[in-house]
Design a protein around this motif. Sequence first.
Motif, PDB file in Angstrom:
ATOM      1  N   LYS A  21       0.830  -1.205   0.000  1.00 54.88           N
ATOM      2  CA  LYS A  21       0.000   0.000   0.000  1.00 54.88           C
ATOM      3  C   LYS A  21       0.865   1.256   0.000  1.00 54.88           C
ATOM      4  O   LYS A  21       0.517   2.259  -0.654  1.00 54.88           O
ATOM      5  N   ILE A  22       1.989   1.239   0.705  1.00 49.62           N
ATOM      6  CA  ILE A  22       2.905   2.386   0.697  1.00 49.62           C
ATOM      7  C   ILE A  22       3.402   2.650  -0.721  1.00 49.62           C
ATOM      8  O   ILE A  22       3.414   3.792  -1.197  1.00 49.62           O
ATOM      9  N   ARG A  23       3.800   1.584  -1.421  1.00 46.53           N
ATOM     10  CA  ARG A  23       4.276   1.743  -2.798  1.00 46.53           C
ATOM     11  C   ARG A  23       3.160   2.277  -3.705  1.00 46.53           C
ATOM     12  O   ARG A  23       3.400   3.111  -4.582  1.00 46.53           O
ATOM     13  N   GLU A  24       1.946   1.811  -3.453  1.00 50.45           N
ATOM     14  CA  GLU A  24       0.809   2.268  -4.268  1.00 50.45           C
ATOM     15  C   GLU A  24       0.561   3.755  -4.068  1.00 50.45           C
ATOM     16  O   GLU A  24       0.348   4.501  -5.026  1.00 50.45           O
ATOM     17  N   VAL A  25       0.597   4.205  -2.802  1.00 45.90           N
ATOM     18  CA  VAL A  25       0.380   5.623  -2.515  1.00 45.90           C
ATOM     19  C   VAL A  25       1.500   6.462  -3.115  1.00 45.90           C
ATOM     20  O   VAL A  25       1.263   7.541  -3.672  1.00 45.90           O
ATOM     21  N   MET A  26       2.732   5.977  -3.037  1.00 48.03           N
ATOM     22  CA  MET A  26       3.862   6.720  -3.581  1.00 48.03           C
ATOM     23  C   MET A  26       3.787   6.850  -5.094  1.00 48.03           C
ATOM     24  O   MET A  26       4.264   7.837  -5.671  1.00 48.03           O
ATOM     25  N   ARG A  27       3.237   5.865  -5.755  1.00 49.87           N
ATOM     26  CA  ARG A  27       3.139   5.923  -7.226  1.00 49.87           C
ATOM     27  C   ARG A  27       2.209   7.033  -7.688  1.00 49.87           C
ATOM     28  O   ARG A  27       2.347   7.543  -8.803  1.00 49.87           O
ATOM     29  N   ARG A  28       1.271   7.404  -6.865  1.00 50.37           N
ATOM     30  CA  ARG A  28       0.340   8.465  -7.229  1.00 50.37           C
ATOM     31  C   ARG A  28       0.951   9.820  -6.855  1.00 50.37           C
ATOM     32  O   ARG A  28       1.141  10.116  -5.681  1.00 50.37           O
ATOM     33  N   GLN A  29       1.268  10.608  -7.810  1.00 55.13           N
ATOM     34  CA  GLN A  29       1.814  11.953  -7.585  1.00 55.13           C
ATOM     35  C   GLN A  29       2.958  11.910  -6.578  1.00 55.13           C
ATOM     36  O   GLN A  29       2.949  12.596  -5.554  1.00 55.13           O
ATOM     37  N   ARG A  30       3.955  11.098  -6.864  1.00 53.30           N
ATOM     38  CA  ARG A  30       5.075  10.895  -5.948  1.00 53.30           C
ATOM     39  C   ARG A  30       5.702  12.204  -5.489  1.00 53.30           C
ATOM     40  O   ARG A  30       6.126  12.338  -4.330  1.00 53.30           O
ATOM     41  N   ALA A  31       5.767  13.173  -6.356  1.00 52.63           N
ATOM     42  CA  ALA A  31       6.443  14.433  -6.022  1.00 52.63           C
ATOM     43  C   ALA A  31       5.722  15.202  -4.921  1.00 52.63           C
ATOM     44  O   ALA A  31       6.325  16.049  -4.259  1.00 52.63           O
ATOM     45  N   THR A  32       4.429  14.934  -4.699  1.00 55.98           N
ATOM     46  CA  THR A  32       3.663  15.714  -3.725  1.00 55.98           C
ATOM     47  C   THR A  32       3.289  14.901  -2.487  1.00 55.98           C
ATOM     48  O   THR A  32       2.561  15.393  -1.630  1.00 55.98           O
ATOM     49  N   ARG A  33       3.771  13.668  -2.370  1.00 54.78           N
ATOM     50  CA  ARG A  33       3.418  12.822  -1.225  1.00 54.78           C
ATOM     51  C   ARG A  33       4.680  12.410  -0.486  1.00 54.78           C
ATOM     52  O   ARG A  33       5.623  11.909  -1.091  1.00 54.78           O
ATOM     53  N   ARG A  34       4.680  12.612   0.815  1.00 53.20           N
ATOM     54  CA  ARG A  34       5.869  12.372   1.618  1.00 53.20           C
ATOM     55  C   ARG A  34       5.611  11.261   2.638  1.00 53.20           C
ATOM     56  O   ARG A  34       4.735  11.384   3.489  1.00 53.20           O
ATOM     57  N   PHE A  35       6.400  10.186   2.526  1.00 50.29           N
ATOM     58  CA  PHE A  35       6.319   9.076   3.457  1.00 50.29           C
ATOM     59  C   PHE A  35       7.196   9.395   4.659  1.00 50.29           C
ATOM     60  O   PHE A  35       8.417   9.522   4.541  1.00 50.29           O
ATOM     61  N   LEU A  36       6.610   9.531   5.847  1.00 48.69           N
ATOM     62  CA  LEU A  36       7.367   9.932   7.028  1.00 48.69           C
ATOM     63  C   LEU A  36       8.278   8.817   7.543  1.00 48.69           C
ATOM     64  O   LEU A  36       9.380   9.066   8.011  1.00 48.69           O
ATOM     65  N   ASN A  37       7.802   7.577   7.486  1.00 47.43           N
ATOM     66  CA  ASN A  37       8.603   6.406   7.868  1.00 47.43           C
ATOM     67  C   ASN A  37       9.238   6.591   9.247  1.00 47.43           C
ATOM     68  O   ASN A  37      10.466   6.597   9.402  1.00 47.43           O
TER      69      ASN A  37
END
Length: 257
Positions: A146-162
């Motif tokens: 799911k993390i990879r899926e979210v990142m694939r959508r508009q990767r430049a505007t979504r930040r994974f805090l991890n």
Amino acid sequence: MLLTPERERLHRNLEEHMYQTPLVEFTTLPVPNGNIIFLKDESNTVGTSDLVGIELPLNHYGRVFPAVYRMLEETRRIKSGDFVFDSSQGNAALALTVIGNYLGFQPHAIVPAGHLPKRMLHLLEQAGARLIYTEGVDYVNDFELKIREVMRRQRATRRFLNHSMDAGHTNNETTLRALESIGIEILQQLKGDYGVRPDYFIGVWGNGSSLFGPGRVLRQHGANVVGWELFSQAATYDLAYPGRYTNRFGVPLTVPM
């Protein structure tokens, strides 16, 4: 890098009004040989702070996310208004949401479908949480997909805090330093209220941070550090003894990578 005066004020206001959690003596059962067991209560979900104007999570994630947000904003990896997200089984989602909303971000939490307790769902709804559900097939092991899926959508505007680890599956030192405060508080509370020092610190493995952060402080003061984990979440056991869990109990176990 320095934050603007307004952003610094917001972060400091949050940090200055974090709560110290209670240290409680265990009295439910007799403790032999003159020993005393104390419980560091990081289980409370929220507590009101009129100074900050929000309900702050009174658990270890309430310590972690102020530090993570600050570090990422100071290093210019996130800015106010950004879509930020992280994965959680519940408590982290609440802290991510409450603190992220206060700081002006757009926090989203990836959570396992069908596994959140009703009380936690209610608290998340009250906090205005933005939840992204996994497919609900393999509990927390679905997080990575799911993390990879979210990142694939508009990767430049979504930040994974991890919050649990840095790149390359290394320790997240920001998280560990934030969790060191648990160990520091334990030392202060034991000395101030009981006049003793800890001989053992027993903590849940989880992803390792909540054991390692306070544990490395307490070990410097002579405490032995012991990790334990739930039978149903034996990921660390499986790493230490590959295949033994499945062979012994007949339960397939997938260790998150």
